[in-house]
Each structure stands twice: as C-alpha cells, then as structure tokens.
Design a protein around this motif. Structure first.
Motif, PDB file in Angstrom:
ATOM      1  N   ARG A 115      38.429  43.964  35.244  1.00  0.00           N
ATOM      2  CA  ARG A 115      38.335  45.498  35.574  1.00  0.00           C
ATOM      3  C   ARG A 115      39.196  45.466  37.713  1.00  0.00           C
ATOM      4  O   ARG A 115      38.915  44.484  37.973  1.00  0.00           O
ATOM      5  CB  ARG A 115      37.031  45.378  35.930  1.00  0.00           C
ATOM      6  CG  ARG A 115      36.168  45.014  34.826  1.00  0.00           C
ATOM      7  CD  ARG A 115      34.170  44.935  34.410  1.00  0.00           C
ATOM      8  NE  ARG A 115      34.525  43.512  35.480  1.00  0.00           N
ATOM      9  CZ  ARG A 115      34.684  42.398  34.902  1.00  0.00           C
ATOM     10  NH1 ARG A 115      34.945  42.385  33.043  1.00  0.00           N
ATOM     11  NH2 ARG A 115      34.594  41.257  35.346  1.00  0.00           N
ATOM     12  N   HIS A 116      38.639  46.313  37.814  1.00  0.00           N
ATOM     13  CA  HIS A 116      38.953  46.820  38.756  1.00  0.00           C
ATOM     14  C   HIS A 116      38.523  46.571  40.235  1.00  0.00           C
ATOM     15  O   HIS A 116      39.062  45.874  40.770  1.00  0.00           O
ATOM     16  CB  HIS A 116      39.744  48.182  39.165  1.00  0.00           C
ATOM     17  CG  HIS A 116      40.675  48.599  40.102  1.00  0.00           C
ATOM     18  ND1 HIS A 116      41.949  48.601  40.944  1.00  0.00           N
ATOM     19  CD2 HIS A 116      40.279  49.147  41.216  1.00  0.00           C
ATOM     20  CE1 HIS A 116      42.190  48.120  41.742  1.00  0.00           C
ATOM     21  NE2 HIS A 116      41.162  49.024  42.871  1.00  0.00           N
ATOM     22  N   GLU A 117      37.358  46.848  39.911  1.00  0.00           N
ATOM     23  CA  GLU A 117      36.778  46.803  41.198  1.00  0.00           C
ATOM     24  C   GLU A 117      36.169  44.969  41.266  1.00  0.00           C
ATOM     25  O   GLU A 117      36.138  44.197  42.503  1.00  0.00           O
ATOM     26  CB  GLU A 117      35.083  46.688  40.598  1.00  0.00           C
ATOM     27  CG  GLU A 117      33.795  46.243  41.545  1.00  0.00           C
ATOM     28  CD  GLU A 117      32.350  47.230  41.697  1.00  0.00           C
ATOM     29  OE1 GLU A 117      31.530  46.693  41.457  1.00  0.00           O
ATOM     30  OE2 GLU A 117      32.695  47.642  40.225  1.00  0.00           O
ATOM     31  N   THR A 118      36.529  43.944  40.367  1.00  0.00           N
ATOM     32  CA  THR A 118      36.497  42.850  39.680  1.00  0.00           C
ATOM     33  C   THR A 118      37.835  41.914  40.669  1.00  0.00           C
ATOM     34  O   THR A 118      37.728  41.183  41.604  1.00  0.00           O
ATOM     35  CB  THR A 118      36.357  42.170  38.885  1.00  0.00           C
ATOM     36  OG1 THR A 118      35.500  42.081  37.652  1.00  0.00           O
ATOM     37  CG2 THR A 118      36.270  40.596  38.595  1.00  0.00           C
ATOM     38  N   VAL A 119      39.211  42.208  40.120  1.00  0.00           N
ATOM     39  CA  VAL A 119      40.278  41.878  40.968  1.00  0.00           C
ATOM     40  C   VAL A 119      40.372  42.207  42.372  1.00  0.00           C
ATOM     41  O   VAL A 119      40.542  41.934  43.346  1.00  0.00           O
ATOM     42  CB  VAL A 119      41.602  43.311  40.346  1.00  0.00           C
ATOM     43  CG1 VAL A 119      43.134  42.289  41.008  1.00  0.00           C
ATOM     44  CG2 VAL A 119      41.359  42.578  38.719  1.00  0.00           C
ATOM     45  N   ARG A 120      40.011  43.816  42.805  1.00  0.00           N
ATOM     46  CA  ARG A 120      40.133  44.142  44.059  1.00  0.00           C
ATOM     47  C   ARG A 120      38.434  43.678  44.768  1.00  0.00           C
ATOM     48  O   ARG A 120      38.854  42.934  46.077  1.00  0.00           O
ATOM     49  CB  ARG A 120      39.225  45.966  44.292  1.00  0.00           C
ATOM     50  CG  ARG A 120      39.509  46.003  45.693  1.00  0.00           C
ATOM     51  CD  ARG A 120      40.433  46.413  46.259  1.00  0.00           C
ATOM     52  NE  ARG A 120      41.416  45.592  46.792  1.00  0.00           N
ATOM     53  CZ  ARG A 120      42.484  45.685  47.495  1.00  0.00           C
ATOM     54  NH1 ARG A 120      43.615  46.287  46.830  1.00  0.00           N
ATOM     55  NH2 ARG A 120      42.678  43.953  48.025  1.00  0.00           N
ATOM     56  N   PHE A 121      37.841  42.708  44.795  1.00  0.00           N
ATOM     57  CA  PHE A 121      37.207  41.565  45.344  1.00  0.00           C
ATOM     58  C   PHE A 121      37.120  40.592  45.082  1.00  0.00           C
ATOM     59  O   PHE A 121      37.892  39.767  45.936  1.00  0.00           O
ATOM     60  CB  PHE A 121      35.450  41.430  44.168  1.00  0.00           C
ATOM     61  CG  PHE A 121      34.871  40.168  44.977  1.00  0.00           C
ATOM     62  CD1 PHE A 121      34.242  40.958  45.646  1.00  0.00           C
ATOM     63  CD2 PHE A 121      35.134  38.944  44.516  1.00  0.00           C
ATOM     64  CE1 PHE A 121      33.159  39.496  46.271  1.00  0.00           C
ATOM     65  CE2 PHE A 121      34.486  38.798  44.877  1.00  0.00           C
ATOM     66  CZ  PHE A 121      32.949  38.434  45.925  1.00  0.00           C
ATOM     67  N   VAL A 122      38.076  39.990  44.563  1.00  0.00           N
ATOM     68  CA  VAL A 122      38.654  38.839  44.335  1.00  0.00           C
ATOM     69  C   VAL A 122      40.392  38.615  45.074  1.00  0.00           C
ATOM     70  O   VAL A 122      40.741  37.161  46.421  1.00  0.00           O
ATOM     71  CB  VAL A 122      39.739  37.862  42.745  1.00  0.00           C
ATOM     72  CG1 VAL A 122      40.521  37.246  42.818  1.00  0.00           C
ATOM     73  CG2 VAL A 122      38.334  37.750  41.822  1.00  0.00           C
ATOM     74  N   ALA A 123      40.595  39.751  45.771  1.00  0.00           N
ATOM     75  CA  ALA A 123      41.798  39.784  46.446  1.00  0.00           C
ATOM     76  C   ALA A 123      41.498  39.955  47.638  1.00  0.00           C
ATOM     77  O   ALA A 123      41.958  39.016  48.716  1.00  0.00           O
ATOM     78  CB  ALA A 123      42.696  41.272  45.994  1.00  0.00           C
ATOM     79  N   ASP A 124      40.200  40.744  47.951  1.00  0.00           N
ATOM     80  CA  ASP A 124      39.345  41.131  49.514  1.00  0.00           C
ATOM     81  C   ASP A 124      39.266  39.088  49.875  1.00  0.00           C
ATOM     82  O   ASP A 124      38.820  38.570  50.907  1.00  0.00           O
ATOM     83  CB  ASP A 124      38.506  41.772  49.351  1.00  0.00           C
ATOM     84  CG  ASP A 124      39.095  43.314  49.516  1.00  0.00           C
ATOM     85  OD1 ASP A 124      40.339  43.159  49.757  1.00  0.00           O
ATOM     86  OD2 ASP A 124      38.558  43.870  49.156  1.00  0.00           O
ATOM     87  N   HIS A 125      38.494  38.657  48.188  1.00  0.00           N
ATOM     88  CA  HIS A 125      37.931  37.088  48.532  1.00  0.00           C
ATOM     89  C   HIS A 125      38.255  36.284  49.320  1.00  0.00           C
ATOM     90  O   HIS A 125      37.889  35.010  50.352  1.00  0.00           O
ATOM     91  CB  HIS A 125      36.799  36.634  48.130  1.00  0.00           C
ATOM     92  CG  HIS A 125      35.480  35.727  47.676  1.00  0.00           C
ATOM     93  ND1 HIS A 125      35.004  36.018  48.262  1.00  0.00           N
ATOM     94  CD2 HIS A 125      36.403  34.570  47.060  1.00  0.00           C
ATOM     95  CE1 HIS A 125      34.046  34.326  48.193  1.00  0.00           C
ATOM     96  NE2 HIS A 125      35.033  33.709  47.220  1.00  0.00           N
ATOM     97  N   LEU A 126      39.716  35.812  48.787  1.00  0.00           N
ATOM     98  CA  LEU A 126      40.592  35.326  48.593  1.00  0.00           C
ATOM     99  C   LEU A 126      41.461  35.079  49.782  1.00  0.00           C
ATOM    100  O   LEU A 126      41.548  36.329  50.358  1.00  0.00           O
ATOM    101  CB  LEU A 126      42.085  34.674  47.893  1.00  0.00           C
ATOM    102  CG  LEU A 126      40.671  34.875  45.909  1.00  0.00           C
ATOM    103  CD1 LEU A 126      42.138  34.586  45.179  1.00  0.00           C
ATOM    104  CD2 LEU A 126      41.037  33.179  46.380  1.00  0.00           C
TER     105      LEU A 126
END
Length: 219
Positions: A115-126
């Motif tokens: 899901r886009h929301e999850t991918v965006r979260f991971v990109a911001d989290h790393l």
C-alpha cells in the motif's frame, strides 16, 4: 551522470516477503466494525481475503459498499503495518545501512506492490534519503496494477524525470516489470528466495544491498 536505483520494499528493505495474513485479518475485522457489519464466519473469511472479487461478493451479500470497505481495510492494514515497524516486530534488513552511503552517488526510490501509505511510511522511517516512494493506491484498480504490471515503476520514473536505471527486487514479477519499462533488474537473494531459479531476464544477481556499489561500477 547520477545513477538511479529503484528498490522493491518487501523482502528487499523490510524483512520477510510481504505483509502477513494476520494483518489483513485484523484490518478486515476493523473495517467491518466501522461499517457496522455482522458477517457470518464464512462472510468474515471472505472479507479477510486478499483478492478484491471475493471481498466484493461478501460486501454485496451484506449490503455494504465494497469500495468503501476496501478503502477502510487498506487504511487499517497500513496503520497496523506501521505499528509493527515502529515496534520492531517487523525489522529492516541489516544491509539497508549500505543505502545511506549509496545515496551519495545515486538517486534512490522505493517502489512496491504494498500500500502507498505503508511505502511512504517506510521511506520516511528509514535513515535513507529516498527521492520518491510509490505503492499501490487503496482502490480495486490500484490492487490490479501491482507488478508485474509496470504501472508503479512507470509512475515513479515519470516523477523523477528519468528513463533508465536499475530496479532491485526479490521476485520474478520485479524483473518482468523492470524489463517492461526499460530498467535493468538486479535480483536480490534473501532467505525466502534462496533456492528460486534466477529469472531469465535479470541483469544482475546479488546477495546483499552492499553489492549495489559494485553493480554501478559495471554499468
């Protein structure tokens, strides 16, 4: 010229090949509760299914809007996935650290069927400066445009304004999608695909993200 490397997320950056079914089960139960649905055991199992057609059939039997249910289910799954990542229940691979130095010589992007929301979260989290992050839209159409459909990769390339680069994945679908948009594919070995035959069109086979620097030198 700055190199561009697009990376898959599940099985490449995050440990494990994908979101466990238990997350989708809880997400479906949450969506059903939000909509005031009272499904039978069979209907609940169908609502928990990963495919849209089964979910749509169950929603219609319950008198619910299947698209609204799907949207809520995807949103709940994203919240649960983020919680698992924050808590460390789902970890990143140790070699993700290599991407921090690689970002000094290449433009990095995260492109996943998740899901886009999850991918965006991971990109911001790393601690990695991703120039773009793209996942599937929380709609039935978005679900159908998962790799090997090249839609997500093509959108990311358009966003970055580039036409060539490298895509790092752990599945044959990643290789097929990369070929469709003119990207070279690097097939990354992880425990879950250690014995899978190398996809025919993979340009590179690597054992770690730390090898990407050497791959760039060969291109």
């Amino acid at each position: 010229m700055t190199e561009t490397i697009l990376l898959d997320m599940d099985g490449v950056v995050l440990e494990g090949p994908g979101t466990p079914q238990s997350v989708y089960d809880r997400a479906a139960d949450t969506a059903a509760a939000e909509l005031g649905l009272e499904p039978t055991d069979r209907q609940r199992a169908d609502l928990r299914a990963h495919g849209y057609e089964t979910v749509e059939s169950a929603c219609c039997a319950l008198g619910a809007d299947p698209r609204e249910f799907w949207r809520r289910k995807e949103a709940a799954a994203s919240r649960l996935a983020a919680d698992r990542i924050r808590s460390g229940e789902r970890a990143r691979y140790e070699d993700v650290a290599a991407l921090e130095s690689l970002a000094e010589r290449a433009t990095l992007a995260l492109v996943s069927n998740n899901r886009h929301e999850t991918v965006r979260f991971v990109a911001d989290h790393l601690p990695v400066p991703f120039a773009a992050a793209r996942g599937r839209d929380p709609t039935p159409e978005g679900f159908c445009r998962r790799k090997p459909d090249p839609h997500l990769l093509r959108e990311t390339l358009d966003e970055l304004g580039i036409e060539a680069g490298l895509y790092v994945g752990d599945r044959e679908t990643d290789v097929l999608a990369a070929e469709e948009v003119g990207l070279e594919a690097a097939y990354l070995r992880r425990p879950h695909n250690a014995d899978v035959p190398l996809p025919e069109d993979a340009a590179y086979e690597i054992e770690s993200l730390g090898e990407l620097g050497n791959v760039l030198e060969k291109r």
